[in-house]
Design a protein around this motif. Structure first.
Motif, PDB file in Angstrom:
ATOM      1  N   SER A  69      -3.999 -16.328  22.805  1.00 59.93           N
ATOM      2  CA  SER A  69      -4.435 -16.182  24.259  1.00 59.93           C
ATOM      3  C   SER A  69      -5.875 -15.894  24.376  1.00 59.93           C
ATOM      4  O   SER A  69      -6.389 -15.415  23.287  1.00 59.93           O
ATOM      5  N   GLU A  70      -6.445 -16.309  25.411  1.00 56.86           N
ATOM      6  CA  GLU A  70      -7.896 -16.372  25.534  1.00 56.86           C
ATOM      7  C   GLU A  70      -8.316 -15.858  27.138  1.00 56.86           C
ATOM      8  O   GLU A  70      -7.682 -16.347  28.124  1.00 56.86           O
ATOM      9  N   ILE A  71      -9.362 -14.935  27.512  1.00 62.31           N
ATOM     10  CA  ILE A  71      -9.784 -14.873  28.424  1.00 62.31           C
ATOM     11  C   ILE A  71     -11.271 -14.400  28.480  1.00 62.31           C
ATOM     12  O   ILE A  71     -11.818 -14.752  27.662  1.00 62.31           O
ATOM     13  N   SER A  72     -11.829 -14.604  29.583  1.00 62.40           N
ATOM     14  CA  SER A  72     -13.478 -14.403  29.740  1.00 62.40           C
ATOM     15  C   SER A  72     -13.639 -13.443  30.778  1.00 62.40           C
ATOM     16  O   SER A  72     -12.863 -13.127  31.785  1.00 62.40           O
ATOM     17  N   MET A  73     -14.997 -13.125  30.806  1.00 57.39           N
ATOM     18  CA  MET A  73     -15.475 -12.042  32.124  1.00 57.39           C
ATOM     19  C   MET A  73     -16.874 -12.307  32.076  1.00 57.39           C
ATOM     20  O   MET A  73     -17.540 -12.454  31.101  1.00 57.39           O
TER      21      MET A  73
END
Length: 168
Positions: A69-73
């Protein structure tokens, strides 16, 4: 005797979840039930809607899967330390969120059991990214590795998280 319904996190149950136990005022568990999600954990919009921390910190889900999974901020003033760099706790939080997302993508409930983090470098502006890569999925423990990077792909933190499975 007053009966209080609590979720596994210790908070009062909310309407969109079923409680996993009934606790009396003495804190004794009287009956056990399995907490069931009534929303789709694989839907990024639904996941963020039910995870206020992600909304508060402007974390965005880029991809959800049981393997990676991948997230960004986007870096804002609220996630920086006194030196204007991303707070180390936020780098860990990104890793914790994305490893939990990867673990939960199999449809079961998990909590962080332990984590090891190596801080490599830091940044003060732009967007940071976190990837959760499945290492091993067992019956009760799932191990997920996270890489937190900047916009150029430079490694900011390397994290290994052991997730304990609470069940369905």
């Amino acid at each position: 005797v007053t009966v209080q319904y609590l979720c596994s996190c210790g908070q009062k149950s909310i309407p969109d979840r079923l409680c996993d136990g009934i606790i009396d005022t003495a804190g004794t568990q009287k009956e056990e039930k399995v907490m069931k999600e009534t929303w789709n954990v694989l839907d990024p919009d639904e996941y963020v809607k039910h995870n206020p921390f992600m909304g508060y910190t402007n974390m965005k889900i880029e991809k959800i899967s049981p393997e990676c999974s991948e997230i960004s901020m986007k870096i804002t003033h609220g996630v920086t330390n006194l030196m204007g760099m991303v707070h180390g706790g936020m780098l860990y939080a990104l890793a914790d969120v994305v490893t939990g997302l990867t673990a939960r993508a199999d449809g079961r409930k998990y909590v962080t059991q332990s984590a090891h983090i190596n801080f490599i470098r830091n940044v003060s502006e732009g967007t940071v990214y976190a990837k959760g890569i499945l290492i091993r999925r067992g019956r009760s423990i799932t191990i997920v590795r996270s890489e937190v990077t900047d916009e150029k792909g430079d490694l900011l933190a390397d994290v290994t998280v052991d997730m304990f499975c609470l069940g369905e």
